[in-house]
Each structure stands twice: as C-alpha cells, then as structure tokens.
Design a protein around this motif. Structure first.
Motif, PDB file in Angstrom:
ATOM      1  N   TYR A 361     112.359  26.964 -51.846  1.00 54.43           N
ATOM      2  CA  TYR A 361     111.298  27.596 -51.059  1.00 54.43           C
ATOM      3  C   TYR A 361     110.701  26.615 -50.058  1.00 54.43           C
ATOM      4  N   SER A 365     110.848  27.023 -46.038  1.00 51.03           N
ATOM      5  CA  SER A 365     109.631  27.054 -45.232  1.00 51.03           C
ATOM      6  C   SER A 365     109.664  26.022 -44.115  1.00 51.03           C
ATOM      7  N   ARG A 483     107.738  42.333 -46.847  1.00 54.08           N
ATOM      8  CA  ARG A 483     106.951  41.108 -46.996  1.00 54.08           C
ATOM      9  C   ARG A 483     106.589  40.910 -48.467  1.00 54.08           C
ATOM     10  N   ASP A 484     106.480  39.654 -48.850  1.00 49.97           N
ATOM     11  CA  ASP A 484     105.928  39.296 -50.148  1.00 49.97           C
ATOM     12  C   ASP A 484     105.321  37.905 -50.014  1.00 49.97           C
ATOM     13  N   ARG A 485     105.012  37.280 -51.137  1.00 56.09           N
ATOM     14  CA  ARG A 485     104.352  35.972 -51.055  1.00 56.09           C
ATOM     15  C   ARG A 485     105.274  34.886 -50.515  1.00 56.09           C
ATOM     16  N   PHE A 487     108.270  35.684 -48.312  1.00 54.87           N
ATOM     17  CA  PHE A 487     108.843  36.071 -47.019  1.00 54.87           C
ATOM     18  C   PHE A 487     107.824  36.941 -46.290  1.00 54.87           C
ATOM     19  N   LYS A 488     107.583  36.634 -45.007  1.00 58.52           N
ATOM     20  CA  LYS A 488     106.534  37.335 -44.266  1.00 58.52           C
ATOM     21  C   LYS A 488     107.025  37.795 -42.889  1.00 58.52           C
ATOM     22  N   LEU A 490     107.803  40.468 -39.751  1.00 55.18           N
ATOM     23  CA  LEU A 490     107.114  41.584 -39.111  1.00 55.18           C
ATOM     24  C   LEU A 490     108.057  42.778 -39.062  1.00 55.18           C
ATOM     25  N   SER A 491     107.580  43.936 -39.475  1.00 56.67           N
ATOM     26  CA  SER A 491     108.350  45.166 -39.319  1.00 56.67           C
ATOM     27  C   SER A 491     108.037  45.778 -37.954  1.00 56.67           C
ATOM     28  N   VAL A 519     103.881  46.377 -41.311  1.00 49.12           N
ATOM     29  CA  VAL A 519     104.362  45.678 -42.503  1.00 49.12           C
ATOM     30  C   VAL A 519     105.132  46.643 -43.395  1.00 49.12           C
ATOM     31  N   ARG A 521     106.723  46.830 -47.642  1.00 47.75           N
ATOM     32  CA  ARG A 521     106.682  46.254 -48.987  1.00 47.75           C
ATOM     33  C   ARG A 521     107.752  46.907 -49.852  1.00 47.75           C
ATOM     34  N   TYR A 530     106.251  51.459 -45.909  1.00 50.44           N
ATOM     35  CA  TYR A 530     105.959  50.813 -44.632  1.00 50.44           C
ATOM     36  C   TYR A 530     104.816  51.518 -43.914  1.00 50.44           C
TER      37      TYR A 530
END
Length: 623
Positions: A361, A365, A483-485, A487-488, A490-491, A519, A521, A530
């Motif tokens: 991770y 990053s 997205r999650d904690r 991977f972030k 943009l949709s 976003v 999920r 979404y």
C-alpha cells in the motif's frame, strides 16, 4: 550491318559497371514475374488497393520511406527504384538503400538473382541487430483504461524476448509500440478530436519492456495480458528487419481504424507471409478484436496474466480478516506499531500478510508522487520486517486465477431487435452498436462499472411500418471505479447524441451533451452503488428557447448475479427555463451465451405535467 551493331552492343554491355548490369538484369527478372504485384512486396510497402482497379496507396505517410517520388502510390515504380538504389556505390554507407531497406533486400534475394551488388558497411543496422535480438514474439494487451481517451479501448503492442536460453529476462525484453506523436500542450478534448480526425502522425518505437510495465502496471494501474506467438526464427527475423525499415517513419494515426492495433497486425502480416489479419477491419480496429484475429489465424500459443500493482494490493487486502484492514493504513503511516502487543501476539500468517499489505500500500501510494524521504524510510522498515516474516507467508495462489481474459469477452459489436410499448404505442426497434460494452452486459473480461458505447444506433418501426431514428449515442462512456480507504478514484460519465424526450405533451427528437462526476462504492461483492452530480446541454424544439442547460443528479445500483445483471437508476434535472425532469429505470440483462443476451428495460419519466412509462425487451447478438 546487323552483326557490327550486335557486337557493339555486346561490347557496351561488357563495359557497363557490373552493379548496373546486375540492376538491369534484376529489373528484367522482376518484370517477367510481375513482382510488384506480389503480396509480400505490397505488405512491405504497406500498400492498400485504391478506389479504382489497379490503383494503390501506401499507409506510410512519409517520403523517406520511398525511393521513387511516385512510390507512395506506384509499387511498380518503387520496386524499380529500389533495385537501382541497391546497385549504388558502397561508399554511401548507412545511407545506402541496402542499409535502409534490409527487409526488402532479403526478400528480393529470395526472388531474384542479385549476385553482384556492392557491399556497403551498414554500421547502424548492425548495432541495432546486436541490441535487438529475439527468439520469441509476444502479443501484449494492456487492459481498458477509461481515464485516457486513447486507451479506453485497451492497447496492443509486441514484446521481443531473447529467451531464457540466451540469458534474457522479460524485464530486459524490447517492446514494439505504435503510438501517436502527441503535442504535450493538447488537452484531452482536443486530443480526442485530433485522434478521430487523423490530426496526428504515428510512429513505431522500440524500447525496453520494463518501461511499459512501469507505465501500464504501475502508473496507470492496468492489468496486462500477454499472448506468446508461434513465429519461427525466420518469421521473427523478418519482423525485426521490417521494424528497422520503419524507424521514425510517419503513418497517419486514427483512434478507431489506423491505430496501434492495426499497425501491429500489419507487422505480423510481414512476419508471416500469406496470413490475412487486416482485411477484417475496414472501419474500426478495436484492440481486443485484433487479438482475437491473431488467435483465429492460429498464431497464439498461450496466454499469461501480469496484474497491475493495484490489483495485487487489492487481492492482498481482501485476503486479510476484515478487522485487520484498517490497520494496513495505520501500519503504513507508523511502522513502529509492529512493536505493539496486539501485533506481536498475532498469528504469524496474519502478521506476515498484514506487513506485506502495508508495504504494498505504501509503495502504491508513492508511485504517482515525487519521492518522499519519509515514505522511503517507512517502506524500508516494512520491507525489513517482511523479510523476517517471509517464511510465514502462504503460497501466492491468489493471482493464479485472475478471472476471464479479455479475449473471451463478448464481441465488440452488437445487433439488437426489440419490442416496446410506450404511451399506448407499440413498436419494434432495430439496433446496431459499433463498440463496446454497457454496464448491464456480461462483464466477463471487462472491469465492473465500465461502459464504453460508441456509434450506438437504434431505429424505431411503428405499427404502420414507418421507420424513424429512435436514438443515436455518439459517445456514451461511464467509469464507476469504486472508492474505499485504499483506492480513491473519481467516477464520471459523458454522453452525447440524439434521443427522444416528451415535452409539452408531445415527443421531440433532441440533441444533447451530458457530463457528470461523483463517487462509487462496493457494498459487497458483485455490487456497485454510485451517485453523480451532472450537467446537461440540450437542444429541444419543444422549449420556447430550444437551447437549454440543466443541472442534476444521477444515482444507481448495479448488481452482478452471474448470468443476470440488474441495474436500477434514478435521475433528476432542472433546466434554466424552470422545467424539471425525473426518471427511474430498471434494466435487467440475462446472459444466454457468450454472444447472446435478453435485455429487459422499464423506463418511467416525469417531465411535468406529463409522465410516461416505456417497457421493452430485446434480443442482443454480439459479434
């Protein structure tokens, strides 16, 4: 008097330089065999038949590729000029035609007697061949990347392997790539427009494969599928010789037809004379379709999977117990937590997995940012701890089953026939989509949440037999990356085309452009929720002022249940003229086979004061 003339002619021939006599003899042989019409010669010159019988035009858009000023459109003149140039003085060195066109020379030696040619010193070519050696050719498909207009359909390139027997390594192999020569100042919209209109030139490049791994696997987080080809030694040599001829040669570049994948097919046609790979792509050359064409030609031996860095990280995180996943981020930020009592007493396997996930991770990053000494220090601490725990790591089996390969996905084009009922009207629909995939369709071989529809035509046939345009989607792209904690992304979505809308009690055909961002999920496996904020510009004759902007919201839920995919969606738009639209839709897709599906659609729209309900079912065939 004839005898003296004959003797004089014989003496003149004998006095001619041997190279000139050889060129004349070779041209005589070539004319006898109509060699300029030979398929190999036409492939080497990248000639395509013109609109009129007997006319030709080369795809190579560069005068340096031809030895005759008419060579671009006259393969006969180019052949004659080539034979003459091969007989030029050897002092020309690297500029000699024999050095520049090594594939032409090699093939012509197999067809003609060329015994007395000069022997120029081709130092640059010898250096190239000493550097680029290969015992195996691999077709490479980096998967779909929706955040780049030129890569949303995937990509293809070739890899040249020296092979383990020669001490080679895949990381040290060479990649053969064809790409557009892009102006760094062009923004995404201008880039897409020029790519569609042929505003760019394209060139082949040969570079180290590890750079492509960094670009695709790491920077763009794209999985890579590799398809080893069964080219023999001579076919591989033929491909490399022609690559040398194509160095820095410009070709016209178009996103949809004369693109990276089409040029790779041309290279393979040169490598294996007689195989036809390009004729099946007169309009579009979608990368995954070109992979299938190579498979159908019997040129693919196997396939292998090279996961993206993000794919590996996700699988490592998914292998952890749920209660440990938040600790991955904490440990990346503070490796000294390894000394905490709860981590010290943890089972060895869980501890090893946790350290590995935290290390990966942190590296993930860091990849898209400038080097940070603090992150580098933390990475090193985790790497040291991981080495100490290596024995406790379970066998790496997660990546052995990456899912369906892209070549086994449904066909890129789609034909559809449907029956609809709307506002007491029944009609049939006939549809054709040029490419590629919708959210609800069988996603084997596609990432969930990806939609790429281009050239989607839908015709309506009413009860009286009248045919009319029902819908045209020029571009309809949706990228719902969850997205999650960890991977972030943009949709986002963008759509433009023509559709029907009810306005003031009647139906109108409207032109529109839509865009949105938000976003997504993943509440649980196989599901996707979404929400997007949207903007719309519509030209509608039902409005007093036809051109109207609107702002709105769009949300939905996608559920994959194997053979059935369900998509529920809602939306709202408020126009500048005060008009409001609401809609709710339900789309179910039943997979009958890889290339067949039944699609059910229910669409309710409230456009104040009217509301309408449309229900339809259609059969979809992919090819």
């Amino acid at each position: 008097m004839r005898a003296p003339v004959a003797v004089l002619m014989s003496l003149l021939i004998l006095l001619m330089p041997a190279a000139a006599r050889s060129a004349d003899d070779a041209w005589t042989q070539a004319q006898a065999k109509f060699l300029w019409q030979h398929d190999v010669w036409l492939k080497l010159g990248h000639y395509k038949a013109g609109a009129w019988p007997g006319t030709w035009a080369s795809d190579a858009d560069d005068a340096r590729f031809f030895l005759d000023e008419r060579g671009h459109e006259d393969p006969r003149a180019e052949l004659e000029a080539t034979l003459a140039a091969f007989a030029a003085p050897a002092e020309l060195g690297d500029a000699h035609a024999q050095c520049r066109f090594v594939a032409r020379l090699h093939w012509l030696r197999t067809e003609l007697e060329l015994p007395e040619l000069p022997q120029p010193d081709c130092a640059e070519y010898r250096e190239f061949r000493a550097l680029v050696q290969a015992t195996r050719v691999v077709l490479v498909f980096p998967s779909y990347y929706l955040n780049s207009p030129s890569s949303m359909f995937g990509h293809t390139l070739l890899r040249l392997d020296r092979g383990a027997a020669d001490g080679g390594s895949e990381y040290l192999s060479f990649a053969v790539n064809f790409g557009a020569l892009v102006d760094a100042d062009d923004n995404g919209l201008f880039y897409a427009f020029k790519g569609l209109a042929g505003g760019y030139s394209g060139q082949f490049e040969v570079d180290h494969y590890y750079k492509k791994i960094q670009e695709y696997n790491r920077s763009e987080n794209r999985d890579i599928w590799e398809y080893p080809l069964n080219l023999n030694e001579e076919e591989t040599e033929r491909l490399i010789r022609h690559l040398w001829e194509l160095r820095q040669i410009n070709f016209a570049y178009y996103f949809f037809d004369e693109n990276c994948s089409y040029r790779v097919l041309e290279l393979l046609e040169v490598a294996r004379p007689g195989v036809d790979l390009t004729s099946g792509f007169p309009l579009t050359a979608i990368p995954i379709d070109t992979v299938r064409a190579v498979q159908r030609a019997g040129m693919v031996d196997d396939k292998s999977f090279r996961p993206a860095q993000g794919t590996v990280l996700k699988q490592r995180i998914d292998a952890l117990p749920e209660n440990l996943r938040a600790t991955v981020v904490e440990l990346g930020e503070a490796p000294q937590r390894l000394d905490d009592a709860d981590l010290q007493t943890m089972p060895a396997t869980d501890r090893a997995r946790l350290i590995e996930a935290a290390y990966r991770y942190l590296r993930y990053s860091q990849d898209k940012t400038a080097r940070d000494p603090d992150i580098a220090r933390r990475s090193y601490q985790l790497l040291q701890a991981l080495q100490q725990q290596a024995a406790a790591l379970p066998p790496d089996t997660a990546l052995a089953n990456p899912g369906t390969s892209p070549d086994l996905s449904h066909g890129s084009r789609r034909l559809a026939i449907g029956a609809w009922s709307e506002e007491n009207q029944e009609y049939l629909s006939l549809g054709l989509r040029m490419s590629l995939h919708s959210l609800e369709e069988n996603r084997n071989g596609f990432p969930m949440g990806a939609q790429i529809n281009l050239g989607n035509f839908d015709l309506r046939i009413d009860q009286d037999g009248d045919v009319d345009l029902n819908r045209l989607d020029i571009v309809d792209i949706v990228s719902l990356s969850p997205r999650d904690r960890f991977f972030k992304p943009l949709s986002w979505a963008v759509t433009t085309g023509i559709e029907r809308q009810w306005t003031a009690g009647s139906e109108h055909r409207v032109a529109h452009v839509n865009g949105g961002a938000g976003v997504s999920r993943t509440p649980w496996s196989g599901s996707l929720a979404y929400a997007l904020a949207t903007a719309r510009l519509e030209y509608n004759h039902g409005f007093a002022d036809p051109l109207q902007p609107a702002a709105g919201l769009r949300a939905g839920w996608l559920q994959d249940l194997g053979p059935v995919t369900m998509h529920w969606g809602v939306g709202a738009e408020r126009f500048a003229n005060g008009q409001t639209r609401l809609r709710a839709e339900l789309r179910h897709n039943l997979r009958l086979s890889r290339q067949q599906a039944l699609h059910l659609e229910v669409l309710w729209r409230d456009q104040q004061p009217e509301d309408t309900l449309a229900i339809g079912v259609r059969y979809q065939h992919y090819y």
